[in-house]
Enzyme design. Structure first.
Site, short mmCIF file in Angstrom:
data_model
loop_
_atom_site.label_atom_id
_atom_site.label_comp_id
_atom_site.label_asym_id
_atom_site.label_seq_id
_atom_site.Cartn_x
_atom_site.Cartn_y
_atom_site.Cartn_z
N LYS A 1 0.60 -1.38 -0.03
CA LYS A 1 -0.11 0.20 -0.01
C LYS A 1 0.84 1.38 0.06
O LYS A 1 0.44 2.23 -0.38
CB LYS A 1 -1.04 0.01 1.19
CG LYS A 1 -2.12 -0.86 0.82
CD LYS A 1 -3.15 -0.50 1.89
CE LYS A 1 -4.54 -1.47 1.63
NZ LYS A 1 -4.30 -2.76 2.10
N GLU B 1 -10.67 6.96 3.96
CA GLU B 1 -11.20 6.14 5.33
C GLU B 1 -10.24 4.70 5.18
O GLU B 1 -9.32 4.54 4.43
CB GLU B 1 -12.56 5.53 4.05
CG GLU B 1 -12.41 4.53 3.29
CD GLU B 1 -11.51 4.99 1.93
OE1 GLU B 1 -11.64 6.13 1.81
OE2 GLU B 1 -11.20 4.14 1.21
N SER C 1 1.68 -9.59 -1.34
CA SER C 1 1.51 -8.13 -0.94
C SER C 1 1.96 -7.78 0.50
O SER C 1 2.18 -6.53 0.67
CB SER C 1 -0.17 -7.87 -1.32
OG SER C 1 -0.95 -8.81 -0.58
#
Ligand code: PLP
Length: 404
Positions: free
Chosen positions: A97, A119, A386
């Site tokens: 991310k 969010e 990931s």
């Protein structure tokens, strides 16, 4: 140039469409701010200055390039394909991310914005964005449902330590969907001074394109590294988990024009095929609209976004990035689903066999590789790992034990 530019050049079109999917359905007040972001992105992100700043950050702050690891023990035990991992878990903050959060924040800085708004569900995106905000000296406001605040205490603490303001959302179901609504409300009040930093390849144009482009580094590195490790081969199969779809989009971009490389997006089948028990949007969804863009959506009888479930909270979204819907339709990417139980087995197995504790999200992709490897002797599978599993260890050990 590599053939990669061939696909990228035409996808999306100038209005943000990937075939029938994508676009931007916005309230009138947000049309201008989003157009401004698209314009700024097109201009700034290609500049030599932006590119070199981003390259510096990736190398000296994030820890890129992340390595590719050959899973010798696991591959030998399965007796089929050779399995490789792209180690996105080794990024600073422990997941892919940060690749798009750092770049979104850099863009915000170039645009003269003072504040990042987003969010978060489980808190992973919130932590990555709070990290980026701290690095650039920007304010950061993270909207989070009260139910999630109770469940994800360590990530709330991290965000606060990083200097972010966590805004509790107390209406409706008090989870991710309400957090999105609340964050949009806050953004509407000050679109000049802030940027809404979306957490995956979802949302209105230009976000699916921007986030994909920022994640593309994963595929670019992996392609070179794989060629290097295998004396000139490309992987036969590339596998990644799909929630919104950003880590998958990132690694796929390295191989999308190589027709001999098969690409697989792995969705969470949760506890089973009944609506509400899974979050396999491409596999079971229908054409629809969610959060301002057109894509495949899981809907209930009233046509509203359906409740979803996955053992991995980072994958439970009833929509999917529009580019995934498109690549499913064209057949370039294959989509399959892996359930909670298979995911847990993969979580234990990778930990034991390779010394790598994967995030439960990533364990979905590992589980798929474990499932198909025995039938593919002589071939290779590259899995995008990931994220790391530290955030999941207490949940797994308390509820399911240590595996046998
Ligand atoms: C958030 C998250 C995902 C899901 O996001 P995508 O946009 O589908 O990649 C996957 N893995 C990890 C480790 C995550 O934190």
């Amino acid at each position: 140039m590599t053939m990669t530019t061939r696909y990228l050049k035409h996808h999306p079109d100038k209005d943000g469409w990937f075939g029938d999917y994508g676009g931007a359905f916005l309230p009138p007040q947000l049309e201008r701010p989003f157009a401004e972001i698209a314009e700024a992105y097109a201009r700034i992100s290609r500049s030599a200055e932006f590119q070199s700043e981003l390259a510096y950050i990736r190398r000296h702050f994030q820890g890129r390039p992340t390595p590719v690891h050959y899973c010798r023990n696991l591959s030998d035990a399965l007796g089929g394909a050779r399995i490789y991992l792209k180690r996105e878990d080794l990024n600073h903050t422990g997941a892919h991310k940060l690749n798009h959060c750092m770049a979104e924040a850099l863009l915000a800085k170039h645009m003269g914005k003072r504040r990042l708004i987003a969010e978060t569900g489980a808190g992973q995106h919130g932590v990555a964005l709070a990290t980026a905000a701290a690095y650039f000296g920007l304010d950061c406001e993270i909207h989070m449902g009260e139910v999630d605040i109770d469940k994800e205490h360590p990530n709330v603490v991290r965000m606060k330590l990083l200097g972010a303001t966590v805004v509790p959302v107390g209406f409706g179901g008090r989870t991710l969907k309400e957090a999105v609504d609340s964050a949009f409300q806050s953004y509407l009040k000050d679109p000049e001074g802030s940027i809404y930093a979306i957490g995956s390849v979802v949302g209105p144009h230009p976000f699916p394109m921007m986030v994909r482009d920022f994640q593309r580094i994963v595929g670019q590195e992996a392609r070179e590294q794989f060629i290097d490790m295998t004396a000139g081969e490309l992987p036969d199969h590339v596998v990644a988990c799909v929630g919104g779809g950003s880590n998958a989009m990132g690694i796929f971009q390295g191989f999308i024009d190589d027709d001999d490389v098969a690409l697989y997006g792995i969705e969470p089948l949760g506890r089973g095929t009944r609506l509400g028990e899974h979050s396999a949007t491409v596999t079971y969804g229908h054409d629809g609209e969610i959060h301002g863009f057109r894509t495949l959506v899981l809907t209930d009888d009233d046509g509203q976004p359906a409740p979803v479930h996955s053992i991995a909270s980072g994958l439970d979204y009833p929509g999917v990035g529009p580019e995934h819907a498109y690549l499913h339709k064209t057949g370039r990417v294959h989509y399959a689903a892996v359930d909670d139980a298979q995911t847990l087995q993969a979580f234990y197995r990778l930990s034991r066999d390779e010394g790598i504790i994967p995030a439960l999200e990533s364990a979905h992709a590992v589980a798929y590789a474990i499932r198909v490897a025995p039938e593919l002797p002589g071939e290779t599978i590259l899995v995008n790992l990931s994220g790391r599993g530290d955030k999941d260890i207490d949940f797994v050990a308390d509820n399911f034990g240590y595996g046998d």
